[in-house]
Design an enzyme around this catalytic site. Sequence first.
Site, PDB file in Angstrom:
ATOM      1  N   HIS A  17      39.684 -13.513 -44.027  1.00  0.00           N
ATOM      2  CA  HIS A  17      40.737 -13.609 -43.000  1.00  0.00           C
ATOM      3  C   HIS A  17      40.953 -12.243 -42.344  1.00  0.00           C
ATOM      4  CE1 HIS A  17      42.524 -17.019 -45.624  1.00  0.00           C
ATOM      5  NE2 HIS A  17      42.067 -17.597 -44.535  1.00  0.00           N
ATOM      6  N   LYS A  41      49.587 -29.767 -48.711  1.00  0.00           N
ATOM      7  CA  LYS A  41      49.820 -29.930 -50.146  1.00  0.00           C
ATOM      8  C   LYS A  41      50.607 -28.714 -50.639  1.00  0.00           C
ATOM      9  CE  LYS A  41      45.268 -28.152 -51.244  1.00  0.00           C
ATOM     10  NZ  LYS A  41      44.461 -27.901 -50.194  1.00  0.00           N
ATOM     11  N   ARG A  90      32.855 -19.993 -40.604  1.00  0.00           N
ATOM     12  CA  ARG A  90      31.985 -19.450 -41.654  1.00  0.00           C
ATOM     13  C   ARG A  90      30.630 -20.134 -41.612  1.00  0.00           C
ATOM     14  NH1 ARG A  90      36.292 -20.675 -46.173  1.00  0.00           N
ATOM     15  NH2 ARG A  90      36.172 -22.501 -44.865  1.00  0.00           N
ATOM     16  N   SER A 128      40.138 -19.349 -49.492  1.00  0.00           N
ATOM     17  CA  SER A 128      41.349 -19.211 -50.308  1.00  0.00           C
ATOM     18  C   SER A 128      41.273 -20.116 -51.527  1.00  0.00           C
ATOM     19  CB  SER A 128      42.596 -19.580 -49.493  1.00  0.00           C
ATOM     20  OG  SER A 128      42.789 -18.670 -48.452  1.00  0.00           O
TER      21      SER A 128
END
Length: 172
Positions: A17, A41, A90, A128
């Site tokens: 990031h 979530k 990515r 992450s």
Amino acid sequence: MKTAVYPGSFDPVTNGHLDIITRASFLFDRLIVAVVRNPGKAPLFPMEERVDLLKEVLASHRNIEVQSFNGLLVDFAEKTGSTVIVKGLRVLSDFDFEYQMSLMNKKLKPSLETIFLMTSENFAFLSSSSVREIASLGGSVKGLVPSNVEKALARKFRNRKGIARGQDVAKD
Ligand code: PNS
């Protein structure tokens, strides 16, 4: 004054990031790193902590702001005067989802452009979720996240390390 927004969950922020944030900050007068309040979530880090970790690591960048938002990204962009959404790509599998999202955002607000920066190759594997999993299982995330995040993860999982390695440790 050209303002762009770089949205995400940042649960937690990774060096991937930060690579995109730093490079995008050279392309715009003002870059807003926008932390989504409800990532769908339950996050590992509460919103305030995700924002604080980002603010800490980006404190020396004069044209970067960290804000949180709720609701539609296009509405946040309008409210903050952002005319561009920045996203990182990515691997090819990111493309499908990001393309769909950019088309939907364009439908919602045609004047808002999405631009994609290719993630530097040394971060192409980084996410992450993999950072959360490695840290939760007692592995090292050194070099994958900034040091304040490394410490925050260590604090979060310090009681679970022995359990992850198959030992029975008492929680304090
Ligand atoms: O880091 P993430 O979880 O991949 O980021 C996803 C994010 C925050 C960019 C996306 O979920 C988002 O834009 N959420 C805001 C709600 C919204 O505008 N939804 C419509 C998108 S088509």
